[in-house]
Design a protein around this motif. Structure first.
Motif, PDB file in Angstrom:
ATOM      1  N   GLU A   1      47.114 -29.536  38.215  1.00 41.72           N
ATOM      2  CA  GLU A   1      46.462 -29.116  39.457  1.00 41.72           C
ATOM      3  C   GLU A   1      44.956 -29.029  39.279  1.00 41.72           C
ATOM      4  OE1 GLU A   1      46.523 -25.345  42.589  1.00 41.72           O
ATOM      5  OE2 GLU A   1      48.225 -25.654  41.241  1.00 41.72           O
ATOM      6  N   ASP A   2      44.522 -28.409  38.182  1.00 43.37           N
ATOM      7  CA  ASP A   2      43.079 -28.286  37.928  1.00 43.37           C
ATOM      8  C   ASP A   2      42.444 -29.658  37.704  1.00 43.37           C
ATOM      9  OD1 ASP A   2      42.942 -25.479  38.094  1.00 43.37           O
ATOM     10  OD2 ASP A   2      43.686 -25.275  36.044  1.00 43.37           O
TER      11      ASP A   2
ATOM     12  N   LYS B   1      42.018 -31.437  40.936  1.00 40.22           N
ATOM     13  CA  LYS B   1      40.987 -30.758  41.728  1.00 40.22           C
ATOM     14  C   LYS B   1      39.588 -31.199  41.290  1.00 40.22           C
ATOM     15  CE  LYS B   1      41.819 -26.504  42.550  1.00 40.22           C
ATOM     16  NZ  LYS B   1      41.987 -25.035  42.368  1.00 40.22           N
TER      17      LYS B   1
END
Length: 574
Positions: free
Chosen positions: A512-513, A516
Motif C-alpha cells: 500500500e505504501d 502510494k
C-alpha cells in the motif's frame, strides 16, 4: 569556504595503503569533518593494484565522487590508472622508487623512503611520511594526525608511536617547505565537533546484533561478511555471546537453528557462495518455524566470482532459496544507521513470526567507512515472543504448531515445565508429529504462508527524498542510497525535476505504501548493482507498477553519482 576533497592512495597489496587511508580518515573525522572512505582490493595477499579513497567535506556525504584531488602513488600502476581522474590535483610520488618519464607540474616528488630512513632509521615509516605530506598540502592542523597515530600504534610501544609521529611530521614539513603550489588545498576546520563516529557497515551490523541481545553466532568466514563475525567475537566476552567458527556453512546455519530452537537469539553471517550451502537448512527453518537471522553480504558471482568486489546479485536467490514455499523476510540497510537498527529489528521479526530473516548488505556498504551520529541503544527493544511458564500453565495441552488466524503459533522452549516441544522436518500436525494427509498439508501450508499478510503490514514504507511530485523518480534498494541521494542533489541544482524512493524493507514489500509513493510517478528509473534488474522485477511483479528504465551495473564496482548521471543521459532519461 566549502570543502570537498578526495584523497586516493594507490599501491600493491602489502604496501600499507589501507593504513594510510584509515589514519587519514580518522584524522579528518577527529577534526569535525564529514568523511566517507572506500577501498578497492584484489583477492591477493601481496601484489595487484589496490586503492583506498577518502572523501572529506564540511557537508554530509554518503558516496565517493570520481575526481581525485590528491593521489598518493605507491606504485607505477597508481599513476597509469588514475592520472586521468585528476583535473587540477597533485600526485605525491617518490621518484627515487617510481620511474616517471614526464614529471609535470601535477607531480610532487617526496623522497618518502629517504625521509623515513633519515628521521627514524627505517623505511617502514614511509607510510606515515605520506600521511603527513598529504596533510601538509592542506595546511591541516598536525596535532590531529599525531593523536590518531598515538591511538593507532599505542599497543606497539612508545618508540613505535614516536617514530610514526616524527615521520609524519617530517613529511608534513617537507610539503609545507617544498610544495611549489603551497597550501593548494587549504581547508578551514569545522567549528562544530558533534562527537560523531567513524564506522564501517559490518561493524554497525555487529553492534546492532549485540544491542539486540544476540546469544549465539555461528559462521564460516567469507568475504565480505567476515567483519561481522570478527566484531561480535571480539566483544563476545563482554556481552555473554557464544561465537563458533563452524567447519562450513552447512554446519553454521544448522548450529544456529539448534541454538534458536533451544531459545537463544542466534544468527549466522555469510556471502552468496556460503549461502548456497545453507539452502537446505533454510528450508528446515521454514518448516520447523525456527527463528534465524542471516546476514548475507553480497559479492559478484557465480561461483567464487569477484570475492572482494561488490554487487546486488543475490536478491532473487534469497527470495526463492530452498525447495517449497515458506515465509521469509528480507531487509536491506542503506546506511550504517540502518545496519545497526535493522539488524536489531531482524531479531524481533524472526522471533515474532518464527521465520528466517535476511539482512542483505554488500561489499560496498560492508567495507566503507562513514561518519555518523552515535547509535542510540535505548531505541532497540528486545521482544522475544516466548511463552512464560505462567502462560503455559493456563493453556492446557500444548500444541507447538497450533492453527491460528495469523499463522503464528505459541512458542515454548524445550525443557519448560509441563510441556513437550516436538518438531520435525517432515510435514507435521499441530503437535509436531508427522502427518502426511492431504487435509493436514493444506492446513499447515496455509498457516505458515498466512504470516506474510501480517508481516507485510509491519514492513517500513520506502523513503522519499526530494520533491514529492517530481517528473523522474529514481528507485533503489540497499547500498545505492548514498549515491542516489547525491544524484538527486546534483540534478535538482541543474534544474531537473527528480526525486528518490528507496527501499530498505524489500520483502514482503509494503504494497500500500509503495503504490502510494510511486503510483503517480512519471518516469520510474530503477538503479541497482546487477545485470538483470532483480529488484525492478520484484517491484513490477508485486505492485503492477511499470519501471520505465533501468540503470544497471555488474562490473564489481559501486556506483558513483557521476556514473548514474552518465547512464541516465545515455538512456535519454535526462
Amino acid at each position: 569556504m566549502n570543502t570537498d576533497l578526495v584523497i586516493k592512495v594507490g599501491g600493491a597489496a602489502g604496501q600499507g595503503l589501507q593504513t594510510i587511508g584509515v589514519v587519514l580518515a580518522k584524522t579528518f573525522k577527529m577534526s569535525g569533518f564529514n568523511v566517507f572512505a572506500t577501498q578497492f582490493y584484489l583477492s591477493r595477499v601481496r601484489g595487484g593494484h589496490n586503492t583506498f579513497q577518502v572523501r572529506v567535506s564540511d557537508e554530509p556525504i554518503r558516496a565517493m565522487t570520481e575526481k581525485v584531488d590528491i593521489l598518493i602513488a605507491l606504485d607505477e600502476a597508481s599513476i597509469e590508472e588514475h592520472i586521468e581522474e585528476m583535473s587540477d590535483g597533485i600526485v605525491i610520488v617518490d621518484k627515487d622508487v617510481i620511474k616517471i618519464d614526464d614529471m609535470n607540474d601535477s607531480f610532487f616528488h617526496v623522497p618518502m623512503l629517504k625521509i623515513a630512513k633519515d628521521v627514524c632509521g627505517n623505511k617502514i615509516y614511509s607510510n606515515s611520511v605520506a600521511s603527513g605530506t598529504a596533510l601538509g598540502l592542506m595546511c591541516f592542523e598536525f596535532d590531529y594526525l599525531a593523536k590518531v597515530l598515538t591511538e593507532t600504534f599505542k599497543k606497539k610501544g612508545d618508540e613505535i608511536v614516536d617514530n610514526n609521529i616524527k615521520a609524519a611530521r617530517a613529511g608534513y614539513d617537507y610539503a609545507r617547505d617544498n610544495s611549489p603550489s603551497g597550501c593548494k588545498f587549504a581547508v578551514s576546520e569545522p567549528s562544530d565537533k558533534d562527537g560523531r563516529m567513524l564506522i564501517a557497515g559490518n561493524d554497525a551490523v555487529g553492534l546492532g546484533a549485540l544491542a539486540a541481545g544476540v546469544q549465539f553466532l555461528a559462521a564460516y568466514p567469507m568475504t565480505p561478511s567476515t567483519g561481522v563475525l570478527t566484531y561480535v567475537a571480539a566483544n563476545a566476552d563482554n556481552f555473554n555471546v557464544v561465537v563458533e567458527q563452524a567447519e562450513d556453512e552447512i554446519a553454521a546455519l544448522n548450529m544456529v537453528l539448534g541454538a534458536s530452537f533451544a531459545g537463544a537469539r542466534a544468527m549466522t553471517t555469510t556471502s552468496g557462495g556460503g549461502f548456497c550451502l545453507m539452502s537446505e537448512a533454510l528450508g528446515l527453518s521454514g518448516i520447523t518455524e525456527t527463528p534465524a537471522v542471516i546476514f548475507l553480504s553480497q559479492r559478484p558471482g557465480p561461483a567464487t566470482g569477484l570475492p572482494t568486489m561488490t554487487e546486488q546479485g543475490d536478491l532473487q536467490f534469497v527470495l526463492t532459496a530452498a525447495q517449497g514455499e515458506f515465509p521469509r523476510c528480507v531487509l536491506a540497510p542503506g546506511t550504517p544507521d540502518d545496519c545497526f537498527y535493522m539488524t536489531a529489528e531482524a531479531f524481533n521479526i524472526a522471533d515474532k513470526f518464527q521465520i528466517p530473516v535476511f539482512v542483505m548488505s554488500d561489499q560496498y556498504l560492508a567495507d566503507s567507512l562513514f561518519t555518523c551520529k552515535r547509535f542510540d541503544p535505548s531505541k532497540v527493544k528486545i521482544e522475544r515472543y516466548l511463552l512464560s511458564d505462567e502462560e503455559l500453565a493456563g493453556k492446557g495441552e500444548y500444541k507447538r504448531y497450533e492453527l491460528t488466524s495469523t499463522g503464528i503459533s505459541p512458542r515454548a522452549i524445550p525443557g519448560q515445565s509441563g510441556v513437550v516441544v516436538v518438531a520435525d522436518s517432515d510435514e507435521h500436525n499441530e503437535y509436531g508429529h508427522i502427518d502426511q494427509t492431504i487435509e493436514n498439508r493444506i492446513l499447515m501450508n496455509e498457516k505458515r504462508m498466512n504470516k506474510l499478510d501480517l508481516l507485510g503490514e509491519d514492513m517500513e514504507a520506502p523513503r522519499l527524498y526530494g520533491p514529492k511530485d517530481a517528473e523522474i523518480t529514481l528507485v533503489g534498494w540497499g547500498s545505492t542510497y548514498g549515491p542516489l541521494m547525491e544524484v538527486v542533489n546534483i540534478l535538482i541544482s541543474e534544474g531537473h525535476s527528480v526525486n528518490h524512493v528507496h527501499f530498505t524493507h524489500v520483502f514482503p514489500l509494503p504494497l500500500e505504501d509503495t503504490r502510494k509513493v510511486l503510483g503517480n510517478s512519471g518516469t520510474i528509473v530503477c538503479v541497482e548493482n546487477n545485470a538483470t534488474g532483480q529488484f525492478a522485477r520484484l517491484l513490477e511483479c508485486e505492485t503492477g507498477l511499470h519501471i520505465s528504465e533501468k540503470v544497471l551495473r555488474s562490473d564489481g564496482k559501486p556506483y558513483s553519482p557521476e556514473s548514474i548521471i552518465r547512464s541516465m543521459k545515455e538512456k535519454g532519461v535526462i
